[in-house]
Scaffold this motif. Sequence first.
Motif, PDB file in Angstrom:
ATOM      1  N   MET A 133      91.462  10.517  35.989  1.00 16.04           N
ATOM      2  CA  MET A 133      92.136  10.471  34.350  1.00 16.04           C
ATOM      3  C   MET A 133      93.250   9.793  34.555  1.00 16.04           C
ATOM      4  SD  MET A 133      91.637  14.309  33.493  1.00 16.04           S
ATOM      5  CE  MET A 133      92.739  14.251  31.958  1.00 16.04           C
ATOM      6  N   LEU A 134      94.200   9.730  35.570  1.00 17.16           N
ATOM      7  CA  LEU A 134      95.307   9.096  35.831  1.00 17.16           C
ATOM      8  C   LEU A 134      95.124   7.518  35.965  1.00 17.16           C
ATOM      9  CD1 LEU A 134      97.252  11.877  37.960  1.00 17.16           C
ATOM     10  CD2 LEU A 134      97.820  11.286  35.593  1.00 17.16           C
ATOM     11  N   GLN A 184      90.535  17.859  41.336  1.00 11.42           N
ATOM     12  CA  GLN A 184      91.773  17.142  41.638  1.00 11.42           C
ATOM     13  C   GLN A 184      91.315  15.553  41.733  1.00 11.42           C
ATOM     14  OE1 GLN A 184      94.158  18.419  45.244  1.00 11.42           O
ATOM     15  NE2 GLN A 184      94.696  19.971  43.680  1.00 11.42           N
ATOM     16  N   ASP A 185      90.011  15.459  42.291  1.00 16.27           N
ATOM     17  CA  ASP A 185      89.582  13.888  42.261  1.00 16.27           C
ATOM     18  C   ASP A 185      89.329  13.417  40.875  1.00 16.27           C
ATOM     19  OD1 ASP A 185      89.101  13.345  44.849  1.00 16.27           O
ATOM     20  OD2 ASP A 185      87.117  14.186  44.971  1.00 16.27           O
ATOM     21  N   GLU A 186      88.743  14.481  40.069  1.00 13.72           N
ATOM     22  CA  GLU A 186      88.721  14.061  38.564  1.00 13.72           C
ATOM     23  C   GLU A 186      89.941  13.799  37.935  1.00 13.72           C
ATOM     24  OE1 GLU A 186      85.834  15.869  35.504  1.00 13.72           O
ATOM     25  OE2 GLU A 186      87.429  16.955  35.399  1.00 13.72           O
ATOM     26  N   ARG A 187      90.935  14.512  38.229  1.00 17.08           N
ATOM     27  CA  ARG A 187      92.506  14.158  37.669  1.00 17.08           C
ATOM     28  C   ARG A 187      93.001  12.991  37.937  1.00 17.08           C
ATOM     29  NH1 ARG A 187      95.545  19.392  39.344  1.00 17.08           N
ATOM     30  NH2 ARG A 187      93.767  20.045  38.554  1.00 17.08           N
ATOM     31  N   MET A 220      88.987   6.066  23.341  1.00 13.90           N
ATOM     32  CA  MET A 220      88.622   6.008  24.716  1.00 13.90           C
ATOM     33  C   MET A 220      88.136   7.519  24.920  1.00 13.90           C
ATOM     34  SD  MET A 220      90.859   5.269  28.206  1.00 13.90           S
ATOM     35  CE  MET A 220      91.454   3.907  27.469  1.00 13.90           C
ATOM     36  N   ALA A 221      86.728   7.477  25.163  1.00 15.28           N
ATOM     37  CA  ALA A 221      86.058   8.715  25.417  1.00 15.28           C
ATOM     38  C   ALA A 221      86.121   9.436  26.800  1.00 15.28           C
ATOM     39  CB  ALA A 221      84.763   8.797  24.801  1.00 15.28           C
ATOM     40  N   PHE A 222      86.768  10.265  27.469  1.00 20.58           N
ATOM     41  CA  PHE A 222      86.583  10.737  28.491  1.00 20.58           C
ATOM     42  C   PHE A 222      86.378  12.280  28.454  1.00 20.58           C
ATOM     43  CE2 PHE A 222      88.349  12.903  32.229  1.00 20.58           C
ATOM     44  CZ  PHE A 222      87.918  12.451  33.299  1.00 20.58           C
ATOM     45  N   LYS A 223      85.331  12.777  28.949  1.00 22.81           N
ATOM     46  CA  LYS A 223      85.040  14.198  29.133  1.00 22.81           C
ATOM     47  C   LYS A 223      84.983  14.773  30.550  1.00 22.81           C
ATOM     48  CE  LYS A 223      81.848  17.784  27.277  1.00 22.81           C
ATOM     49  NZ  LYS A 223      82.381  18.481  26.151  1.00 22.81           N
ATOM     50  N   PRO A 224      86.127  15.597  30.678  1.00 24.62           N
ATOM     51  CA  PRO A 224      86.208  16.227  32.238  1.00 24.62           C
ATOM     52  C   PRO A 224      85.222  17.229  32.349  1.00 24.62           C
ATOM     53  CG  PRO A 224      88.112  16.932  30.811  1.00 24.62           C
ATOM     54  CD  PRO A 224      87.290  16.155  30.043  1.00 24.62           C
ATOM     55  N   HIS A 225      84.848  17.409  33.872  1.00 20.08           N
ATOM     56  CA  HIS A 225      83.756  18.124  34.166  1.00 20.08           C
ATOM     57  C   HIS A 225      84.592  19.581  34.452  1.00 20.08           C
ATOM     58  CE1 HIS A 225      80.585  15.402  33.754  1.00 20.08           C
ATOM     59  NE2 HIS A 225      81.392  14.405  34.425  1.00 20.08           N
ATOM     60  N   TYR A 226      85.670  19.465  34.615  1.00 22.37           N
ATOM     61  CA  TYR A 226      86.548  20.626  35.322  1.00 22.37           C
ATOM     62  C   TYR A 226      87.771  20.811  34.269  1.00 22.37           C
ATOM     63  CZ  TYR A 226      84.143  19.375  39.733  1.00 22.37           C
ATOM     64  OH  TYR A 226      83.258  19.244  40.719  1.00 22.37           O
ATOM     65  N   ILE A 273      99.526  10.651  41.303  1.00 26.17           N
ATOM     66  CA  ILE A 273      98.425  10.248  42.039  1.00 26.17           C
ATOM     67  C   ILE A 273      98.581  10.405  43.344  1.00 26.17           C
ATOM     68  CG2 ILE A 273      96.860   8.223  42.668  1.00 26.17           C
ATOM     69  CD1 ILE A 273      97.274   7.144  39.696  1.00 26.17           C
ATOM     70  N   ALA A 274      99.911  10.144  43.938  1.00 22.18           N
ATOM     71  CA  ALA A 274     100.023  10.422  45.315  1.00 22.18           C
ATOM     72  C   ALA A 274      99.947  11.769  45.690  1.00 22.18           C
ATOM     73  CB  ALA A 274     101.496   9.457  45.597  1.00 22.18           C
TER      74      ALA A 274
END
Length: 128
Positions: free
Chosen positions: A79-80, A73-76, A1-7, A28-29
Amino acid sequence: MAFKPHYPQPFSLSDAISLDVPVITEEIARLQHSLQRLRETQDLLRDYLQDSKEDDPEITKAVKENEVVIGSQDERIEMLKIALRDKGVSYNEHYNLSTAISQPKTVAPRSTPQAIQPEADDEGGLHL
């Protein structure tokens, strides 16, 4: 699974996948609650800048910094959500709550206390 964060993130996707589902959903909450507060603050800061007759470089800087935090935080959260899907858990609106709902923790049953039988001593007193 490829995920590259921008932050920059405090954990990787593989770290998130290794977490238990309740931990992921609570995070998440927590992040959603944080984002709600950040966005409210952003609105107040922008209103202040708009109503102010003078440019305030500190407030302008704070707005820009908050935008980065909001993006991170949106990106996090995304990810979750990916971590939940990887575990076979469908993400739904249940997790969009702004407060964390903890699942009940199981507690080992306590043993029933034994009745204490006092012992009499030679002087007529009791030993407990």
